[in-house]
Design a protein around this motif. Sequence first.
Motif, mmCIF file in Angstrom:
data_model
loop_
_atom_site.group_PDB
_atom_site.id
_atom_site.type_symbol
_atom_site.label_atom_id
_atom_site.label_comp_id
_atom_site.label_asym_id
_atom_site.label_seq_id
_atom_site.Cartn_x
_atom_site.Cartn_y
_atom_site.Cartn_z
ATOM 1 N N UNK A 29 37.449 -12.103 -14.679
ATOM 2 C CA UNK A 29 37.753 -13.555 -15.296
ATOM 3 C C UNK A 29 37.104 -13.511 -16.761
ATOM 4 N N UNK A 30 36.222 -12.125 -16.920
ATOM 5 C CA UNK A 30 35.627 -11.248 -18.638
ATOM 6 C C UNK A 30 37.117 -11.282 -19.214
ATOM 7 N N UNK A 31 37.885 -10.298 -18.705
ATOM 8 C CA UNK A 31 39.295 -10.234 -19.716
ATOM 9 C C UNK A 31 40.138 -11.888 -19.978
ATOM 10 N N UNK A 32 39.855 -12.911 -19.949
ATOM 11 C CA UNK A 32 40.684 -13.917 -19.820
ATOM 12 C C UNK A 32 39.464 -14.392 -20.849
ATOM 13 N N UNK A 33 38.347 -14.323 -20.668
ATOM 14 C CA UNK A 33 37.541 -14.866 -21.345
ATOM 15 C C UNK A 33 37.579 -14.451 -22.842
ATOM 16 N N UNK A 34 38.272 -12.654 -23.111
ATOM 17 C CA UNK A 34 38.172 -11.896 -23.911
ATOM 18 C C UNK A 34 39.102 -12.522 -24.943
ATOM 19 N N UNK A 35 40.029 -12.367 -23.989
ATOM 20 C CA UNK A 35 41.809 -13.442 -24.595
ATOM 21 C C UNK A 35 42.121 -14.934 -25.006
ATOM 22 N N UNK A 36 41.125 -15.375 -24.390
ATOM 23 C CA UNK A 36 40.448 -16.669 -25.024
ATOM 24 C C UNK A 36 40.241 -16.490 -26.425
ATOM 25 N N UNK A 37 38.925 -15.709 -27.035
ATOM 26 C CA UNK A 37 38.109 -15.211 -27.792
ATOM 27 C C UNK A 37 39.294 -15.451 -29.023
ATOM 28 N N UNK A 38 40.546 -14.134 -27.796
ATOM 29 C CA UNK A 38 40.719 -13.264 -29.074
ATOM 30 C C UNK A 38 42.294 -14.790 -30.149
ATOM 31 N N UNK A 39 42.309 -15.798 -29.297
ATOM 32 C CA UNK A 39 43.201 -16.553 -28.861
ATOM 33 C C UNK A 39 43.368 -17.767 -30.192
ATOM 34 N N UNK A 43 44.264 -18.032 -33.642
ATOM 35 C CA UNK A 43 44.623 -19.413 -34.242
ATOM 36 C C UNK A 43 44.381 -19.983 -34.710
ATOM 37 N N UNK A 44 42.846 -19.327 -35.589
ATOM 38 C CA UNK A 44 42.339 -19.969 -36.541
ATOM 39 C C UNK A 44 43.138 -18.640 -37.557
ATOM 40 N N UNK A 45 43.032 -17.757 -37.645
ATOM 41 C CA UNK A 45 44.029 -17.508 -39.086
ATOM 42 C C UNK A 45 45.136 -18.182 -39.386
ATOM 43 N N UNK A 46 45.856 -18.039 -38.528
ATOM 44 C CA UNK A 46 47.313 -18.825 -38.461
ATOM 45 C C UNK A 46 47.452 -20.596 -39.190
ATOM 46 N N UNK A 47 46.011 -21.005 -38.653
ATOM 47 C CA UNK A 47 46.422 -22.033 -39.432
ATOM 48 C C UNK A 47 45.693 -21.383 -41.030
ATOM 49 N N UNK A 48 44.587 -21.023 -41.196
ATOM 50 C CA UNK A 48 44.384 -20.759 -41.705
ATOM 51 C C UNK A 48 46.147 -20.636 -44.507
ATOM 52 N N UNK A 49 46.360 -19.400 -42.955
ATOM 53 C CA UNK A 49 47.198 -18.999 -43.135
ATOM 54 C C UNK A 49 48.179 -20.635 -43.996
ATOM 55 N N UNK A 144 52.775 -11.554 -37.756
ATOM 56 C CA UNK A 144 51.779 -10.359 -36.611
ATOM 57 C C UNK A 144 50.960 -10.973 -35.860
ATOM 58 N N UNK A 145 49.962 -12.256 -36.463
ATOM 59 C CA UNK A 145 49.450 -12.995 -35.602
ATOM 60 C C UNK A 145 50.702 -13.730 -34.628
ATOM 61 N N UNK A 146 51.148 -14.570 -34.873
ATOM 62 C CA UNK A 146 51.778 -15.124 -34.325
ATOM 63 C C UNK A 146 52.854 -13.891 -33.233
ATOM 64 N N UNK A 147 52.705 -12.922 -33.429
ATOM 65 C CA UNK A 147 54.012 -11.999 -32.293
ATOM 66 C C UNK A 147 52.297 -11.612 -31.241
ATOM 67 N N UNK A 148 51.332 -11.605 -32.510
ATOM 68 C CA UNK A 148 50.121 -11.169 -31.447
ATOM 69 C C UNK A 148 49.774 -12.513 -30.163
ATOM 70 N N UNK A 149 49.479 -14.072 -30.884
ATOM 71 C CA UNK A 149 49.465 -14.825 -30.221
ATOM 72 C C UNK A 149 50.317 -14.664 -28.895
ATOM 73 N N UNK A 151 52.267 -12.848 -28.089
ATOM 74 C CA UNK A 151 51.724 -11.332 -26.262
ATOM 75 C C UNK A 151 50.304 -11.776 -25.442
ATOM 76 N N UNK A 152 49.126 -12.549 -26.381
ATOM 77 C CA UNK A 152 47.434 -12.568 -25.754
ATOM 78 C C UNK A 152 48.278 -13.623 -24.668
ATOM 79 N N UNK A 153 49.563 -14.598 -24.756
ATOM 80 C CA UNK A 153 48.897 -15.999 -24.164
ATOM 81 C C UNK A 153 49.826 -15.297 -23.044
ATOM 82 N N UNK A 154 51.202 -14.784 -23.381
ATOM 83 C CA UNK A 154 51.759 -14.141 -21.921
ATOM 84 C C UNK A 154 50.787 -13.415 -20.566
ATOM 85 N N UNK A 155 49.493 -13.322 -21.901
ATOM 86 C CA UNK A 155 48.483 -11.726 -20.947
ATOM 87 C C UNK A 155 47.325 -13.471 -20.651
ATOM 88 N N UNK A 156 47.347 -14.185 -21.025
ATOM 89 C CA UNK A 156 46.530 -14.761 -20.910
ATOM 90 C C UNK A 156 47.020 -15.631 -18.360
#
Length: 218
Positions: A29-39, A43-49, A144-149, A151-156
């Motif tokens: 659950x803690x790992x999932x919460x961290x993944x959500x925070x990262x995502x 997503x905010x960085x992607x939107x800003x760019x 890179x952000x899209x690639x990370x997103x 990857x982390x979406x799959x991990x989530x």
Amino acid sequence: MCSSDLNLQKLIQLIKDIISSEASISTTEKETALIRQDLSTIENNIKDIEDNLPNQVKMLKLLDDKIKLLRESIELTKIIQSLDEHRKQLKDGESCPLCGSIHHPYADDLQPILGDKEKDLALLEKDFSNQTEEINHKKIALTKYKSDKAHKTQKQKELEDDLILLKSEHAKIIEDMLTVDDSISLQAGYDNQLYLNNVLRSEEHTSELQSRVDISYA
């Protein structure tokens, strides 16, 4: 070994299994919460760019057009300066044999200053280079952000699937434990480790005492 001893040993093992299960659920659950925070951050960085990049590209295009116009102006100035002898022969009101104009603004050596234009061009070209580099960096970051997103979406998803399995196993262990001893009372959720550790110590103590009794009667 009598039936009560077997039940006690089984109960001890089930309590250990529940404690381990709750620890795994808590960690996941803690790992999932961290993944959500990262995502959320990604997503905010992607939107800003994506919100700002199109305007930066548009401004770069305008700057490029300005540079092209200035270059053309410099080339024209060079041509004008190269026609020095012909210019001196021009008379106001008479047509120029080259362009037909009757106005000759540079006839009296009032030539545009080439050096200033070239300095302006150098500054614009430097600005263009800096803006181009910044845009390229943002495009790389966006990729890179899209690639990370992804990857982390799959991990989530994997973690959420793990949680479903862990919680199912946890419920089965509790069911088995209550079959052995229905006096154990667990709170809703997965925060029973302190209580279970106390029960475990008590049951292990009981088991140890029972073992001593068994040995004394052996």
